[in-house]
Design an enzyme around this catalytic site. Structure first.
Site, PDB file in Angstrom:
ATOM      1  N   GLU A 262       0.843  -1.199   0.000  1.00  0.00           N
ATOM      2  CA  GLU A 262       0.000   0.000   0.000  1.00  0.00           C
ATOM      3  C   GLU A 262       0.880   1.252   0.000  1.00  0.00           C
ATOM      4  O   GLU A 262       1.866   1.338   0.736  1.00  0.00           O
ATOM      5  CB  GLU A 262      -0.891  -0.006   1.236  1.00  0.00           C
ATOM      6  CG  GLU A 262      -1.797   1.206   1.366  1.00  0.00           C
ATOM      7  CD  GLU A 262      -2.597   1.207   2.661  1.00  0.00           C
ATOM      8  OE1 GLU A 262      -3.660   1.866   2.699  1.00  0.00           O
ATOM      9  OE2 GLU A 262      -2.163   0.551   3.637  1.00  0.00           O
ATOM     10  N   LYS A 337     -10.212   1.006  -1.780  1.00  0.00           N
ATOM     11  CA  LYS A 337     -10.252   0.676  -0.353  1.00  0.00           C
ATOM     12  C   LYS A 337     -11.582   1.121   0.251  1.00  0.00           C
ATOM     13  O   LYS A 337     -11.994   2.277   0.109  1.00  0.00           O
ATOM     14  CB  LYS A 337      -9.077   1.355   0.353  1.00  0.00           C
ATOM     15  CG  LYS A 337      -8.908   0.969   1.819  1.00  0.00           C
ATOM     16  CD  LYS A 337      -7.645   1.606   2.388  1.00  0.00           C
ATOM     17  CE  LYS A 337      -7.391   1.198   3.838  1.00  0.00           C
ATOM     18  NZ  LYS A 337      -6.138   1.803   4.354  1.00  0.00           N
ATOM     19  N   CYS A 371      -5.106  -3.224   3.359  1.00  0.00           N
ATOM     20  CA  CYS A 371      -4.725  -2.963   4.746  1.00  0.00           C
ATOM     21  C   CYS A 371      -5.903  -3.093   5.724  1.00  0.00           C
ATOM     22  O   CYS A 371      -6.317  -4.195   6.052  1.00  0.00           O
ATOM     23  CB  CYS A 371      -4.083  -1.579   4.838  1.00  0.00           C
ATOM     24  SG  CYS A 371      -3.119  -1.312   6.354  1.00  0.00           S
TER      25      CYS A 371
END
Length: 457
Positions: A262, A337, A371
């Site tokens: 990321e 995300k 993440c």
């Protein structure tokens, strides 16, 4: 512009694209190209054995094959004999060997590993048809430069030992072919090879005598995780050079996927240090389109699917954290995300996405979450319900505590959803980049502990 590469069966309608490639592929053998009727006869006889590679839907190369009962010919034969003097009446669907009678790629498209794709497809066909292996006669076109001082045997040994480069034989060695025999007068018109050829063989390790079923689908996938070191770069060109280094290295190991972390491009934020945090991350987003296009190019050039980590993207003045899947056929898709951390919201004003779906690849169905996303069970569960087999998790954490949250949750997702989970993060520090000080990571691949991994999963 990005290039789209595809492998498919050759058709009769492809002939005129193919004719141009044939003529340019053999400049030292003028007039040695396939006639339309001959090619049509071959396609009608054994359609699945005639493989085309296209770039932007243009046919730029092919691999042609027949099946033979090899015992009827043995190792002493000529090209005309094995092809039935171009009638292909030697083709035997009940034979035991896939015989390669042609491979070439348009010169303008060499260096993109297109021939390797053709060979890999031919090997897969050999396995699916449960044949003993692949045999072909290979030219040694550079031999004419050494014929006065080297015998064919000596020449082949020096090519094998990488003391001499031969465009055909060097490639064959790199694709796991072995030389069974030196053939004389295999292709008399091949003056560059001085009438000699190598009888090459690739063994199908999955071959089963008198097998009743075809069951050799791809079941092993190799993944390369880039544990990216955060450090200063002299601009985007140097960072891209480092990206290509890792893609190249992973590709050399025959990997199917390479995964970046990321916000791996955070070192470029140094250019925007004079701005506040929200403006700096938007400045970084200006590099995303260029980086995405480079990843697409690398995926095709190095024949590997790339999970690009994640990068900031501005859409309709809103800031998002987006990862790209760049396939080795030149296509790409993106994932945004969903779960944004408090810091991403407060410091950068980042927004979350609202779509969760699997992506089809040549190695099965995959999912991508970024993440913080992996700490919420519902996203991987939705992906698992859509058939996901591998979950990729690019992440960025600054402390071991933060890393452990990602790691333990990734392991839980593997167990809950009976899938593989691959996580890739960054290490190091960026002392001169505001709001991006230190990074901690241990990249890893996890299983539900039901498969042949170490006992820890």
């Amino acid at each position: 512009m990005s290039e789209t590469v595809a492998i498919r069966q050759l058709t009769a309608e492809d002939y005129f694209d193919l004719k141009e490639s044939m003529k340019l592929a053999y400049p030292d053998m003028q007039g040695s190209y396939w006639r339309e009727e001959t090619l049509k006869r071959l396609i009608k006889l054994f359609p699945e054995g005639q493989i085309a590679v296209t770039v932007n839907e243009k046919v730029v190369g092919c691999a042609l094959s027949i099946i033979v009962d090899y015992g009827k010919f043995g190792d002493e034969h000529t090209y005309e004999q094995i092809t039935g003097y171009y009638t292909f009446n030697t083709h035997d669907p009940k034979g035991d060997v896939l015989y390669g009678i042609e491979v070439f790629v348009h010169p303008d498209y060499r260096g993109k590993r297109l021939a390797r794709r053709l060979y890999d497809t031919r090997k897969s066909l050999c396995e699916q048809l449960n044949l003993r292996g692949i045999v072909s006669g290979g030219r040694i076109p550079n031999y004419e430069k050494y014929a006065e001082r080297l015998t064919p045997r000596e020449y082949i040994e020096k090519v094998r030992d990488k003391e001499i480069y031969d465009p055909t034989l060097t490639f064959q060695f790199s694709n796991d072919f072995t030389v069974k025999k030196i053939l004389r007068n295999y292709l008399p018109s091949d003056e560059a090879s001085k009438g000699f050829a190598t009888l090459l063989q690739w063994y199908n390790i999955y071959y089963e005598k008198d097998a009743d079923t075809i069951r050799y689908n791809k079941s092993t996938v190799r993944i390369g995780l880039v544990q990216w070191q955060m450090r200063a770069y002299e601009g985007a060109d140097e960072l891209i050079q480092q990206v290509e280094y890792f893609v190249d290295a992973v590709s050399d190991y025959g990997s199917d996927f390479v995964v970046f972390p990321e916000l791996f491009n955070a070192p470029l934020m140094i250019e925007f240090n004079q701005l506040d945090q929200a403006a700096a991350i938007r400045g970084l987003a200006k590099y995303t389109e260029r980086l995405k296009n480079e990843f697409i190019r690398f995926a095709v050039s190095y024949n590997v699917n790339i999970i690009t980590g994640s990068m900031p993207v501005v859409v309709d003045e809103q800031l998002y954290n987006i990862s790209y899947l760049c396939r080795r056929d030149g296509t790409y898709e993106s994932y945004t995300k969903v779960h944004i951390t408090p810091n991403e919201v407060n410091a950068w004003g980042m927004k979350g996405g609202n779509e969760v779906r699997v992506f089809d690849t040549d190695c099965g169905k995959i999912g991508i979450v970024i993440c913080y996303d992996v700490e919420f069970p519902e996203l991987p569960r939705l992906l698992a319900q859509q058939g996901m087999q591998i979950l990729f998790v690019p992440f960025l954490t600054d402390t071991q505590n933060g890393y452990n949250r990602v790691r333990f949750c990734a392991q839980a997702r593997a167990i809950e959803n009976e899938c593989y989970v691959a996580i890739a993060g960054s290490v190091g520090n960026l002392p001169r980049v505001n709001n991006m000080d230190v990074q901690y990571a241990q990249s890893a691949i996890f299983t539900p502990s039901d498969f042949a991994f170490p006992v820890t999963g």
